[in-house]
Scaffold this motif. Structure first.
Motif, short mmCIF file in Angstrom:
data_model
loop_
_atom_site.label_atom_id
_atom_site.label_comp_id
_atom_site.label_asym_id
_atom_site.label_seq_id
_atom_site.Cartn_x
_atom_site.Cartn_y
_atom_site.Cartn_z
N UNK A 180 0.84 -1.20 0.00
CA UNK A 180 0.00 0.00 0.00
C UNK A 180 0.87 1.25 0.00
N UNK A 181 1.90 1.25 0.84
CA UNK A 181 2.80 2.41 0.89
C UNK A 181 3.46 2.67 -0.46
N UNK A 182 3.83 1.62 -1.16
CA UNK A 182 4.48 1.76 -2.46
C UNK A 182 3.52 2.29 -3.52
N UNK A 183 2.21 1.99 -3.38
CA UNK A 183 1.23 2.38 -4.39
C UNK A 183 0.75 3.82 -4.19
N UNK A 184 0.74 4.31 -2.97
CA UNK A 184 0.18 5.63 -2.66
C UNK A 184 0.71 6.74 -3.57
N UNK A 185 2.01 6.79 -3.90
CA UNK A 185 2.49 7.89 -4.76
C UNK A 185 1.93 7.87 -6.18
N UNK A 186 1.31 6.78 -6.57
CA UNK A 186 0.73 6.70 -7.92
C UNK A 186 -0.64 7.37 -8.02
N UNK A 187 -1.20 7.79 -6.89
CA UNK A 187 -2.56 8.33 -6.86
C UNK A 187 -2.51 9.85 -6.78
N UNK A 188 -3.21 10.51 -7.72
CA UNK A 188 -3.30 11.98 -7.74
C UNK A 188 -4.76 12.40 -7.70
N UNK A 189 -5.06 13.42 -6.94
CA UNK A 189 -6.43 13.94 -6.80
C UNK A 189 -6.42 15.43 -7.09
N UNK A 190 -7.43 15.90 -7.82
CA UNK A 190 -7.55 17.32 -8.11
C UNK A 190 -9.01 17.73 -8.08
#
Length: 460
Positions: free
Chosen positions: A356-366
């Protein structure tokens, strides 16, 4: 209706509305009540609930109301305070979307505690619940989304006066007393969204429930309050919403149509986290399943959500379980990896997972510019989510009605499964009580049913 002001006219309806609700209103109310009981059960040993229980200490012992996980009876306001906190602790409880509030986490604990004190019937409790939801919908249509976007947590700001209205109905107060009850409750209605991700966020639901009982009981005892508190100068609308809000001009016309529990209805949540994540979570899981996508091949996820949703989801790298429920990145990462979000997703063991920690940087919200913070409360929100694959492909999905939303409801089987999951760490008879809560309107006296909350294990 008479030509008196909004607050007085609404109070008149609270006192005089017929009690012969249509079958679908009774059914939807009972679904929401059963769902809330499941959330109380699941939240009974949450950190925030343990701390609130300790903070209450010995106050209110010897009363007639049942407090989750407390063997003896307590006074109704304290039962409502703890049970409301428990109902909202895991963010698994329902949402009235125009209000952007957790309506039942306030309403149900207030009515259970007061109703148990009164030895009320299930039918009277359901009637009062329907009235309370209607009052909250009227307030929401008048002040939102301007009020909510200013940073007010409507679970408490709208929850306290609408719970007071529901309690006034249960007590069978007259129109003048009902008016005073709502007005008194506005002086106990606050709550800032800066508290999201802290123990105080679920405490807001408990405070709303407690304050609703206190306001109605004070009104019953003759305590007076301003009769135009919502619409008057320096009243609720003026101070807490301002000129951008729709106002009360035509709101009460909705009282001639279907009750709010039917239309717009309440959102019984599929996932135990902030509702602002649900549309995106549904989109991610749905696109992965429909296209046979492997999580290892996803290099990025972009999502556009409403401006209020961006503000709600203030944590990118959550430090604890509560913050994780308000982190789009965490919820999306867990959903992509596990194809679901469960109660276990928001426990410490899950948060420590390296994948999960490794995947978090792949998520962007705007923020979506088409969904500003001052949109009318009756305009439905949406989320647009795009998955970017390592081979250059991309997949996009727009979700308006997530699973559990009134337009995409949980089935009866899904609702019962959620309840049983919430009760999975309890004795078998707790899960078996679902049928009784689901049909509470046929219960002659609610005391025996409420007493079951006293048996809940606190260390689960």
């Amino acid at each position: 209706m008479s030509n008196t002001g909004f607050t007085a006219r609404l109070a008149q309806w609270i006192a005089q509305a017929p009690r012969n609700w249509q079958a679908d209103a009774m059914d939807q109310a009972q679904r929401a009540i059963a769902d809330t009981i499941g959330c109380i059960i699941a939240g009974v040993d949450d950190e925030a609930v343990r701390r609130v229980r300790a903070g209450l200490g010995r106050w209110g012992g010897g009363g007639e109301a049942s407090q989750a996980g407390t063997a003896g009876g307590v006074d109704a306001p304290w039962a409502a305070l703890l049970n409301g906190t428990s109902a909202h602790a895991l963010d698994f409880d329902d949402v009235l979307d125009p209000a952007a509030s957790h309506v039942s986490a306030v309403m149900v604990p207030a009515l259970l505690a007061l109703g148990e004190q009164m030895d009320a019937s299930g039918a009277d409790l359901v009637d009062a619940y329907i009235v309370g939801v209607e009052v909250q919908e009227c307030l929401a249509e008048a002040v939102n989304m301007t009020h909510y976007s200013r940073g007010w947590h409507t679970t408490l700001t709208l929850g306290a006066p609408s719970a007071a209205a529901a309690c006034a109905r249960l007590l069978r107060l007259d129109a003048q007393q009902s008016c005073h009850a709502m007005s008194i409750a506005t002086s106990m209605a606050a709550g800032f969204k800066r508290q999201f991700g802290t123990n105080t966020k679920p405490l807001h639901a408990g405070l709303g429930a407690k304050n609703g009982i206190l306001a109605a009981q004070m009104a019953a005892a003759g305590v007076t309050a301003d009769p135009a508190i919502f619409e008057g100068e320096r009243g609720f609308l003026d101070l807490m919403a301002g000129d951008g809000a729709a106002g009360f001009g035509s709101v009460l016309q909705r009282l001639d149509g279907p009750p709010a529990i039917v239309s717009p209805g309440v959102w019984l949540k599929r996932y135990p986290c902030c509702a602002s994540t649900h549309r995106v979570v549904d989109a991610v899981i749905g696109m992965m399943q429909a296209n046979g996508l492997a999580v290892a091949d996803i290099v990025g996820i972009d999502t556009q959500v409403s401006e209020p949703a961006v503000r709600n989801l203030m944590y990118v790298q959550p430090r604890d379980e509560m913050q994780a429920r308000f982190s789009m990145a965490y919820c999306v990462a867990a959903a992509a990896l596990d194809k679901d979000l469960r109660l276990a997703t928001f426990r410490r063991t899950a948060m420590d997972r390296s994948d999960i920690a490794d995947f978090i940087p792949r998520v962007a919200m705007s923020p979506d510019p088409a969904q500003p913070g001052d949109m009318p409360s009756t305009t439905r929100s949406w989320a647009t989510t795009t998955l970017h694959m390592g081979d250059g492909r991309s997949f996009t999905r727009k979700v308006v009605d997530p699973k559990g939303y009134p337009g995409n409801p949980l089935s009866e089987q899904e609702l019962e499964a959620k309840f049983r999951d919430c009760a999975s760490a309890q004795a078998a008879d707790v899960a078996a009580s679902y049928a009784d809560w689901r049909g509470i309107a046929s219960t002659a006296k609610i005391r025996p049913l409420c007493a079951g909350l006293r048996t809940l294990a606190k260390e689960v």
